[in-house]
Write a protein that holds these residues in place. Structure first.
Motif, PDB file in Angstrom:
ATOM      1  N   ASP A 166       0.811  -1.222   0.000  1.00  0.00           N
ATOM      2  CA  ASP A 166       0.000   0.000   0.000  1.00  0.00           C
ATOM      3  C   ASP A 166       0.841   1.268   0.000  1.00  0.00           C
ATOM      4  O   ASP A 166       0.322   2.366  -0.070  1.00  0.00           O
ATOM      5  CB  ASP A 166      -0.959   0.002   1.203  1.00  0.00           C
ATOM      6  N   LYS A 167       2.191   1.042   0.047  1.00  0.00           N
ATOM      7  CA  LYS A 167       3.052   2.224  -0.033  1.00  0.00           C
ATOM      8  C   LYS A 167       3.240   2.708  -1.459  1.00  0.00           C
ATOM      9  O   LYS A 167       3.888   3.716  -1.679  1.00  0.00           O
ATOM     10  CB  LYS A 167       4.409   1.908   0.596  1.00  0.00           C
ATOM     11  N   ASP A 168       2.747   1.875  -2.420  1.00  0.00           N
ATOM     12  CA  ASP A 168       2.931   2.326  -3.795  1.00  0.00           C
ATOM     13  C   ASP A 168       2.057   3.523  -4.123  1.00  0.00           C
ATOM     14  O   ASP A 168       2.149   4.105  -5.204  1.00  0.00           O
ATOM     15  CB  ASP A 168       2.636   1.183  -4.753  1.00  0.00           C
ATOM     16  N   PRO A 224       6.970   5.195  -5.997  1.00  0.00           N
ATOM     17  CA  PRO A 224       7.036   4.087  -6.969  1.00  0.00           C
ATOM     18  C   PRO A 224       7.809   2.897  -6.348  1.00  0.00           C
ATOM     19  O   PRO A 224       8.832   3.087  -5.701  1.00  0.00           O
ATOM     20  CB  PRO A 224       7.793   4.669  -8.151  1.00  0.00           C
ATOM     21  N   ILE A 225       7.271   1.727  -6.558  1.00  0.00           N
ATOM     22  CA  ILE A 225       7.868   0.509  -5.977  1.00  0.00           C
ATOM     23  C   ILE A 225       8.157  -0.479  -7.102  1.00  0.00           C
ATOM     24  O   ILE A 225       7.374  -0.624  -8.047  1.00  0.00           O
ATOM     25  CB  ILE A 225       6.934  -0.116  -4.937  1.00  0.00           C
ATOM     26  N   ARG A 226       9.302  -1.178  -6.989  1.00  0.00           N
ATOM     27  CA  ARG A 226       9.683  -2.232  -7.926  1.00  0.00           C
ATOM     28  C   ARG A 226       9.648  -3.581  -7.186  1.00  0.00           C
ATOM     29  O   ARG A 226      10.163  -3.723  -6.089  1.00  0.00           O
ATOM     30  CB  ARG A 226      11.085  -1.993  -8.482  1.00  0.00           C
ATOM     31  N   TYR A 227       9.007  -4.572  -7.851  1.00  0.00           N
ATOM     32  CA  TYR A 227       8.849  -5.902  -7.267  1.00  0.00           C
ATOM     33  C   TYR A 227       9.781  -6.894  -7.987  1.00  0.00           C
ATOM     34  O   TYR A 227      10.008  -6.795  -9.201  1.00  0.00           O
ATOM     35  CB  TYR A 227       7.399  -6.381  -7.375  1.00  0.00           C
ATOM     36  N   ASP A 235      12.256   0.598  -3.412  1.00  0.00           N
ATOM     37  CA  ASP A 235      11.929   1.852  -4.106  1.00  0.00           C
ATOM     38  C   ASP A 235      12.854   2.014  -5.296  1.00  0.00           C
ATOM     39  O   ASP A 235      13.656   1.123  -5.611  1.00  0.00           O
ATOM     40  CB  ASP A 235      12.021   3.036  -3.140  1.00  0.00           C
ATOM     41  N   MET A 236      12.783   3.146  -5.934  1.00  0.00           N
ATOM     42  CA  MET A 236      13.553   3.365  -7.155  1.00  0.00           C
ATOM     43  C   MET A 236      15.041   3.429  -6.856  1.00  0.00           C
ATOM     44  O   MET A 236      15.863   3.229  -7.762  1.00  0.00           O
ATOM     45  CB  MET A 236      13.085   4.645  -7.854  1.00  0.00           C
ATOM     46  N   ASN A 237      15.397   3.699  -5.593  1.00  0.00           N
ATOM     47  CA  ASN A 237      16.815   3.747  -5.218  1.00  0.00           C
ATOM     48  C   ASN A 237      17.333   2.410  -4.717  1.00  0.00           C
ATOM     49  O   ASN A 237      18.480   2.300  -4.315  1.00  0.00           O
ATOM     50  CB  ASN A 237      17.037   4.802  -4.136  1.00  0.00           C
ATOM     51  N   GLY A 238      16.492   1.419  -4.721  1.00  0.00           N
ATOM     52  CA  GLY A 238      16.904   0.096  -4.273  1.00  0.00           C
ATOM     53  C   GLY A 238      16.766  -0.119  -2.798  1.00  0.00           C
ATOM     54  O   GLY A 238      17.208  -1.156  -2.273  1.00  0.00           O
ATOM     55  N   ASN A 239      16.148   0.814  -2.106  1.00  0.00           N
ATOM     56  CA  ASN A 239      15.964   0.663  -0.674  1.00  0.00           C
ATOM     57  C   ASN A 239      14.753  -0.213  -0.397  1.00  0.00           C
ATOM     58  O   ASN A 239      13.726  -0.141  -1.087  1.00  0.00           O
ATOM     59  CB  ASN A 239      15.787   2.013   0.000  1.00  0.00           C
ATOM     60  N   LYS A 240      14.863  -1.075   0.600  1.00  0.00           N
ATOM     61  CA  LYS A 240      13.778  -1.988   0.936  1.00  0.00           C
ATOM     62  C   LYS A 240      12.604  -1.202   1.476  1.00  0.00           C
ATOM     63  O   LYS A 240      12.735  -0.419   2.416  1.00  0.00           O
ATOM     64  CB  LYS A 240      14.272  -3.005   1.963  1.00  0.00           C
TER      65      LYS A 240
END
Length: 855
Positions: free
Chosen positions: A135-137, A141-144, A190-195
């Motif tokens: 739900d944080k998307d 922006p989130i990458r799966y 996230d887009m920066n690669g952070n969990k």
């Protein structure tokens, strides 16, 4: 967070304080005071379709959070699942309650229930399985992404995920037999690669489809069962494996019998346990003699044996019917006959044939024969032929025609293995055997063998000793027996050829070399006149009783004694060839003639066997003396013998032993004889020494004699001196080295006819003289030498008989100079006067060649 997944799950807990909703939300059933440490309970999840079950232990940890950053959130409590059971993190909300700010909603982590994927799906592919969304998307922006076996580990790319939407897909059909489950992990960054969210576990299970047939371990199974087995007897087990899931009907295999060959005696002789595959007998009547082998086709079907939906496979079971001894052996006929000559052993007289329907060459078939009557003495035995199973009636103990002319045997036959239970022996298991005995010519025999008789030695010739007769066992044959000697070492006996009476042919002597331990042994032969003739031997032993027929002999034959009495004496005894009581005690005495015997010697008795001979006089000259002594034994009548003992009388030392000089003197030589022998030895040695000195001097004179010519000019080195005998010293005192062969042949040709050298081969033929042999036969060397001597004796030109003779020439001639060149001077004048010094035989040569150079 929101959670999207399979909604066909049912959740339960073992706690009354907590419940789990249909969407996986864990909530408290009432307001609780959570301890500061932790609270734990178990959550059970069940899939409604397959009834699969999963358990997880939930531990609630109380943690104070920062104040809410919005007016809708007042705080939250973090709940962690036990990583040993399932490494998911879930945020559990508290139940909603009224406050001054209204209803507030607690945040929780995402949870994905297990995903079931059917195998062999036809697609289309990629096929969506689940969607993962945080739900944080809404805010960022989130990458799966997904990781694990089937994603980024081999097998690669079985599963894929849309990195933007979070939709996960399967890219190809699944095979449960290849891999039944997959464990993946989903990540949100996230887009920066952070969990953004904690990774969640994805469990994907491949649902089995019935896509594999049962497979038998072997296509052909071999088993066996005894004939006559009862229904329900175990035979063998067949096994088929199905690669499908064994917990479902897809992998549940059931067995059944399809066909049986042959269908005798029933078409359903065997059955099979549908679940275990055990084949057992279902009917009675198995008989190896009728059916030895069955072929059974067995079918295995999955889907619990449902022939409409299940998959099937078949295998072949070969069942051998093993033999049991249910058929006793039976004789082919009730009577058998045979014939045997008397006195024959190890002969087969009859063959007994049997029939047995059991398996050949097995213990159930091998026959054992036994004679149960008709042979009380054990003359026969029945042996089994291992190949034909026949009974061979064999003679093991010789039979006698005169005692038994025929035998009636009863023989019983059985098997090595006992009969099966319930099988009785047949009356055909016994048979009668008639054996006829034929008469043969048997050898006569001596009833008393060896026969011993006792007899005094020395009985006169012609004395009857005994009758040594033989018996002919052929009572039914009219035959005559004749006797003869087979062995009579001393030729002392004679036997009457008709009645066997034995008489003496010579005087029997116990002391003979042919008598051993007082027994003389002879062997006789008794032969009949049968066809063919037969003979037997008998031994007669004669024990010879001793009589006094041997006079004693004095012992010893030689002795030594000192020349003076008192120092020692001679112990004497006697030897007698007879035996007790015809031997000692002995009587020793000296004869009255000659009178010098009793004058010089005396005998003293020691005991019955020994006496002492000693000197009577004070001194007896050293030498050898023959002393006669009369010895008499104790026989009846006694026998006497005069024996001579040679006594050596010698001077002795203080110990009573003969001295060296005394021993020589005692040998019979006086002092004068000894001195004469020594003088002869000295004279002989002197003569030998003078002869050696003379030979040395003569040899020295020969070597120092002046040579007539220079030895370097003499090339003749083949003249050998064979002997010195001849006409005297005058003939031998010349030097042959002066006779050299001329260097030219014309000197030889100019010689006076009839005069030539003995070491020179003649140039021309001289037919008036006999020709000497040139090449003798190798084996007639003696004749060759004799012929050469004869030719030399008849040759007037030959040298004296004690000079060298030439028998043959080798090569082309002598290389020595001629006589004409002898003693050549530097002026060329010839001087042959020195030949006069060689004797009258060379004077003619000196006159012939002494005329000067022209001569």
């Amino acid at each position: 967070s929101s959670c999207l997944g399979n909604k066909q799950m049912q959740y339960e807990t073992n706690s009354v304080d907590f419940k789990v909703g249909t969407d996986g939300t864990v909530f408290a059933t009432r307001q609780l005071q959570i301890p500061s440490e932790q609270v734990a309970f178990t959550v059970t999840a069940r899939e409604r379709q397959t009834a699969k079950r999963w358990d997880a232990v939930v531990r609630l940890l109380v943690a104070q959070t920062s104040p809410p950053h919005s007016g809708h959130e007042k705080g939250k409590t973090s709940v962690a699942l036990d990583p040993a059971q399932t490494p998911r993190d879930t945020l559990l909300p508290w139940p909603q309650h009224q406050s001054s700010h209204g209803l507030r909603r607690q945040k929780r982590d995402w949870v994905i229930p297990p995903i079931n994927v059917p195998e062999n799906s036809r697609g289309p592919f990629p096929q969506q399985l689940v969607r993962i969304r945080s739900d944080k998307d809404n805010d960022i922006p989130i990458r799966y992404s997904i990781t694990g076996v089937g994603a980024d580990q081999p097998p690669m790319e079985v599963f894929s995920i849309d990195s933007m939407s979070g939709r996960m897909y399967v890219t190809r059909p699944m095979d449960r037999e290849e891999r039944a489950s997959y464990h993946l992990r989903a990540h949100a960054v996230d887009m920066n690669g952070n969990k953004v969210e904690n990774p969640i576990d994805l469990y994907i299970y491949v649902i089995d489809m019935n896509d594999n047939r049962p497979e038998f371990i072997n296509q052909v199974y071999n088993g066996s069962v005894d004939e006559g087995s009862k229904p329900g007897t175990y035979v063998m087990t067949v096994t088929a494996n199905d690669a499908d899931d064994g917990t479902t009907a897809n992998g549940m295999v059931r067995y059944r019998v399809v066909t049986q060959t042959p269908q005798s005696p029933s078409q359903s002789m065997f059955t099979i346990n549908s679940e275990t595959g055990d084949i057992v007998t279902v009917a009675a009547g198995l008989d190896r003699e009728k059916v030895q082998q069955y072929t059974v086709i067995v079918q295995a079907t999955d889907m619990e044996g449902n022939l409409n939906y299940g998959l099937s496979n078949t295998a072949t079971a070969i069942i051998s019917v093993t033999d049991v001894n249910d058929n006793p052996p039976e004789f082919t006929t009730s009577t058998f006959a045979g014939e045997v000559p008397e006195n024959r052993v190890e002969a087969v007289v009859a063959n007994l044939t049997v029939m047995d329907r059991d398996q050949p060459h097995s213990p159930n078939w091998n026959a054992v024969y036994r004679i149960i009557s008709g042979d009380p003495s054990g003359h026969f035995s029945v042996r089994t032929d291992p190949v034909t199973n026949e009974g061979m009636v064999t003679v093991v103990k010789a039979v006698d025609y005169e005692l038994n002319r025929a035998f009636m045997l009863t023989v019983m036959v059985s098997n090595q293995a006992p009969l099966a239970s319930g099988i009785q022996m047949s009356f055909q298991s016994t048979a009668g055997v008639t054996i006829s005995v034929t008469d043969v010519n048997e050898a006569p025999y001596f009833p008393s063998n060896h026969k011993l008789i006792r007899l005094e030695e020395g009985v006169p010739t012609g004395t009857t000793l005994t009758t040594f007769s033989a018996v002919d066992p052929d009572r039914f044959m009219q035959q005559a027996v004749r006797y003869s000697k087979l062995s009579d070492p001393a030729n002392w006996l004679h036997i009457n050829m008709s009645n066997g009476q034995i008489t003496t042919a010579a005087v029997l002597d116990r002391e003979s070399l042919y008598t051993k331990n007082n027994i003389y042994e002879a062997t006789f032969l008794a032969a009949d006149n049968g066809i063919p003739p037969a003979s037997g031997t008998g031994t007669l032993q004669i024990y010879l009783i001793d009589i006094n027929d041997n006079a004693p002999e004095l012992l010893p034959k030689e002795a030594q004694i000192c020349e003076r009495p008192g120092l020692n004496a001679i112990n004497i005894t006697a030897a007698d060839a007879d035996m007790d009581p015809n031997i000692g005690p002995y009587v020793f005495e000296l004869p009255f003639v000659p009178t010098t015997v009793r004058k010089n010697w005396t005998i003293t008795r020691l005991n019955g066997d020994y006496a002492q001979l000693s000197l009577r006089i004070l001194y007896l000259e050293a030498g050898m003396y023959d002393v006669p002594i009369i010895v008499t034994d104790s026989g009846n009548p006694p026998l006497s013998n005069m024996s001579i003992i040679k006594v050596k009388v010698c001077p002795c030392d203080e110990n009573g032993d003969c001295t060296t000089i005394g021993a020589v003197a005692a040998a019979g030589l006086g002092t004068g004889a000894i001195v004469a022998i020594l003088i002869c030895i000295v004279i002989l040695l002197t003569m030998v020494l003078l002869f050696v000195v003379w030979m040395k001097r003569r040899e020295k004179e020969r070597h120092t004699k002046q040579l007539l010519i220079d030895p370097e000019d003499d090339v003749r080195d083949n003249i050998l001196k064979y002997d010195e005998e001849g006409g005297g010293e005058e003939d031998q005192d010349y030097d042959l080295s002066q006779l050299q062969q001329p260097e030219a042949m014309e000197h030889v040709l100019s010689k006076v006819p009839g005069v030539r050298r003995v070491d020179e081969r003649p140039v021309g033929a001289e037919p008036q003289y006999p020709v000497r042999p040139v090449v003798p036969h190798p084996g007639d060397i003696g004749d060759f030498i004799n012929e050469g001597l004869r030719a030399a004796d008849n040759d007037p030109t030959a040298p004296p008989y004690d000079s060298l003779l030439v028998f043959d020439y080798e090569g082309s001639g002598s290389t020595a100079g001629s006589v004409s060149s002898l003693n050549s001077s530097s002026s060329g004048d010839q001087d042959y006067d020195y030949l006069n010094d060689w004797g009258p035989r060379f004077k003619k040569l000196a006159d012939m060649y002494g005329g000067g150079e022209e001569d």
